[in-house]
Design an enzyme around this catalytic site. Structure first.
Site, PDB file in Angstrom:
ATOM      1  N   ARG A  64       0.778  -1.040   0.095  1.00  0.00           N
ATOM      2  CA  ARG A  64      -0.056   0.159   0.008  1.00  0.00           C
ATOM      3  C   ARG A  64       0.811   1.206   0.109  1.00  0.00           C
ATOM      4  O   ARG A  64       1.061   1.907  -0.985  1.00  0.00           O
ATOM      5  CB  ARG A  64      -0.930  -0.167   1.198  1.00  0.00           C
ATOM      6  N   HIS A  77       6.387   8.534   8.976  1.00  0.00           N
ATOM      7  CA  HIS A  77       7.248   8.848   7.671  1.00  0.00           C
ATOM      8  C   HIS A  77       8.630   8.931   8.330  1.00  0.00           C
ATOM      9  O   HIS A  77       8.766   9.674   9.434  1.00  0.00           O
ATOM     10  CB  HIS A  77       6.511   9.946   6.880  1.00  0.00           C
ATOM     11  N   HIS A  91      44.090   1.531  12.328  1.00  0.00           N
ATOM     12  CA  HIS A  91      44.524   2.242  13.404  1.00  0.00           C
ATOM     13  C   HIS A  91      43.887   2.814  14.630  1.00  0.00           C
ATOM     14  O   HIS A  91      44.047   2.721  15.897  1.00  0.00           O
ATOM     15  CB  HIS A  91      45.243   3.187  12.951  1.00  0.00           C
TER      16      HIS A  91
END
Lengths: 432, 432
Positions: A42, A225, A320
């Site tokens: 959807r 959202h 490192h």
């Protein structure tokens, strides 16, 4: 790693600091009791590049069902003849998941949807401008009346019904609560709130859901959202406050940059309650459905995607900076094995030969042989002479080759791929 | 859209529901008063595919400085000769940003770092197991003593100094606060907390930072990993609680799936206080630095990346599901123009011709002419006959062509790209 409150015991055993003392203990929390409403079919259809055929939708629906999501949400049958047909087809697949679809608050749409055979309907208020106008008593009464009529009708047909609004976080609080209270009273199964613009933040979400939790007795579903990067966090906060259902889509696809992604949400919830998540959902199937959807909408799974992105578990041995930090393997909060992925060793631009490519083939779960790996490796090396390849380039090459092989062809994105000894066109520095 | 508390006035004007009534009004909030410590050149170096030359670091440092980030954090000079040299080089660039580097809690490292000319040092406790052992008074005293010695020395040289721990969210709270209180007392500029494993959630972050805020008077810096999708949300919650500085990296690159991404954080903070963010930072430069870094570490900017991902502002005109939701352009919480990007219209797999490709070229900010666009379009169409291209494929093609053109070559990832009439090898259905 579950986050418990502090435990004290009667003896003098030193306090264990391995778990966090900062965990919340919300009485309403559903962090270990939530459900997923999977909306790839959807919300996902609203993704810019989504053009799903019925066959593709069926494939995706089955893959999601394999994971164990609780619901699948489909595009409204009122949208097009294909959408309507798809609702019927998917409702008849006999999946474990319940099938839902969207309708506007209209009797005609409701009837159309019920006839497709879905298990439930989501009734959505069309525009938040309605909500803004709620200070005019008449509109409020009218909307509530219509909602009640449609909801009552749907329930009389034995379907599950959710009522939701859009842009809930910028709507008038009182009007929002009023209409939710009204529909709760007539027995709606679930109310839904949506952060349609992607502007809500987690503590704000927590407050609204907590308030809503005190007003309605039904379930609470949330849709977030991701425009400002809070979709997963908002879902978590909502569950802490008492929400019961979260909307997701595969890779989060949807309007704009999408919504709460299925994989990301599962990673988050796994961290909060590993047992609940691993028992309820088949996490090893996430990668597969992401591959299916990524291919269908023609995107690359992001390099940093949760769990399945190539660097989700990558450790840069010997770097490192590690001298300063602990060995990161101590800090894997997600166990890759639980998700069916392996700890990925970086190929980078310094290819180490066909074994590294084979490793990537396995990572991507592609059906290619060692011979294939060698052929693709030779091609990669030739191209790398021209320009260093990114991991995405390698992925595209591999998927393309896999694709072509499945079709019985040998023509791919990069021209013909042949066994190393037949390579003609470019550099002859190939070595497998 | 700023989220203000409700405003009431004396007259009978109806209440405006355009802004959210759910906003928090934290007295300690620094949501509109925060600083960014950009760590692409420290955390980012720990990204699986990062192999930065000194020249590349300089380029990235300058691009970040153009955005206006407050600090740049570099890998420890004690890590390697190149790292040490890079500290010196970048410290001498005359950038607006202050230059920081990491050191372990040792006098030798501190001296080495001070000599490079950086503006400040971050003193890090090496392992969180130390913290777990703090219930043994002796270790605690010893660590505190050493920290005080090193910090006092650094301050005597006029440098800014931060003290931080790792894996703070799973450390013993009392010991954590004790050592922070001790270093605050001797005048450390800033303390730092880190969610090294990416397991923290926003409300938990808020609580810890709020507690810490009540204990120390100095600034508070936060570092969040994104394994469970909460890095941006955690940063926001931390600022709400009184944190002052947030660590970021471009595209969030770092160990595993990285940390709070620079672009994503700016999108989030822009939503909270647009004026502060747009005045302080040059948002139009985000895309450029993301392109530089993406190219340097050989990844594709994710399709759904905040602001600059191809679908961040994509609207799917005419899609059926839109009948149910409002016109999404009403719901753009981020104005693309403020970020120097245009609303992107989807090319998808149904290419509309060289204009669509040209549109994408502009979106990517590449230096290619209309002739170039036509040549690449012809190639795309030929390849699309073989297999539909994804947006990422198109992007790779375009960047590759741009790259080759800049180098004065015509050989690219996909073989020779020539003017349409010279195309020989594949299908002749090309049309520009």
């Amino acid at each position: 790693m579950a986050q418990n409150g502090l435990e004290t015991n009667g003896n003098t055993k030193p306090r264990e600091a391995a778990t966090s003392p900062y965990a919340s203990t919300d009485p309403n929390s559903n962090v270990n009791n939530f459900k997923i409403i999977e909306s790839t079919l959807r919300e996902g259809e609203q993704f810019a590049n989504a053009f799903f055929t019925t066959e593709k939708k069926v494939e995706i629906a089955k893959a999601l069902d394999d994971i164990g999501v609780d619901y699948l949400e489909l595009t409204s049958p009122a949208a097009s003849e294909q959408s309507r047909n798809d609702c019927t087809v998917i409702s008849n697949l006999g999946l474990k998941a319940k099938i839902l679809t969207h309708v506007r608050c209209h009797m005609d749409d409701a009837k159309l949807a019920i006839d497709t055979g879905v298990d439930g309907l989501d009734v959505v208020i069309g525009t938040s401008s309605f909500l803004r106008e709620f200070s005019h008593g008449k509109d409020m009464d009218y909307i509530t009346k219509q909602a009640i009529e449609v909801i009552t009708f749907i329930k009389s047909k034995g379907l599950e019904v959710r009522f939701s609004t859009e842009d809930s976080f910028r709507s008038d609080l009182v009007d929002l609560l009023s209409i939710y209270k009204a529909v709760d009273k007539i027995g709606v199964n679930r109310v839904g709130i949506a952060d349609t613009v992607g502007c809500a933040n987690p503590r704000q979400v927590y407050e609204l859901v907590k308030t809503l939790r005190s007003v309605v007795s039904c379930d609470i579903e949330c849709h977030f959202h991701n425009d400002t990067g809070c979709a997963i966090a908002n879902a978590y906060a909502a569950l802490e406050a008492g929400a019961t259902h979260i909307d997701t889509s595969v890779l989060g696809i949807g309007e704009r940059n999408g919504i709460t992604p299925l994989g990301g949400l599962l990673a988050r919830m796994y961290t909060a309650d590993k047992e609940y998540v691993t028992k309820k959902y088949d996490l090893t199937k996430i990668r597969e459905v992401e591959n299916i959807v990524a291919e269908a909408v023609e995107v690359t799974v992001p390099f940093n995607n949760y769990i399945t992105g190539y660097c989700a578990f990558t450790h840069k041995a010997g770097i490192h900076a590690k001298a300063i930090l602990n060995n990161p393997s101590t800090y894997e909060i997600l166990n890759p094995t639980d998700f069916g992925v392996t700890r990925y060793v970086s190929i980078g631009h310094r290819l180490t030969g066909w074994n590294a490519v084979k490793n990537r083939i396995e990572q991507l779960d592609l059906d290619l042989t060692d011979e294939d790996a060698k052929a693709v490796t030779a091609k990669i090396k030739q191209l790398a002479d021209v320009r260093p390849l990114s991991l995405d380039d390698v992925d595209i090459l591999l998927r393309s080759y896999h694709h072509a092989k499945a079709d019985g062809k040998h023509t791919t994105l990069l021209g013909t791929i042949e066994k190393p000894e037949h390579i003609t066109s470019i550099s002859t520095e190939a070595s497998a």
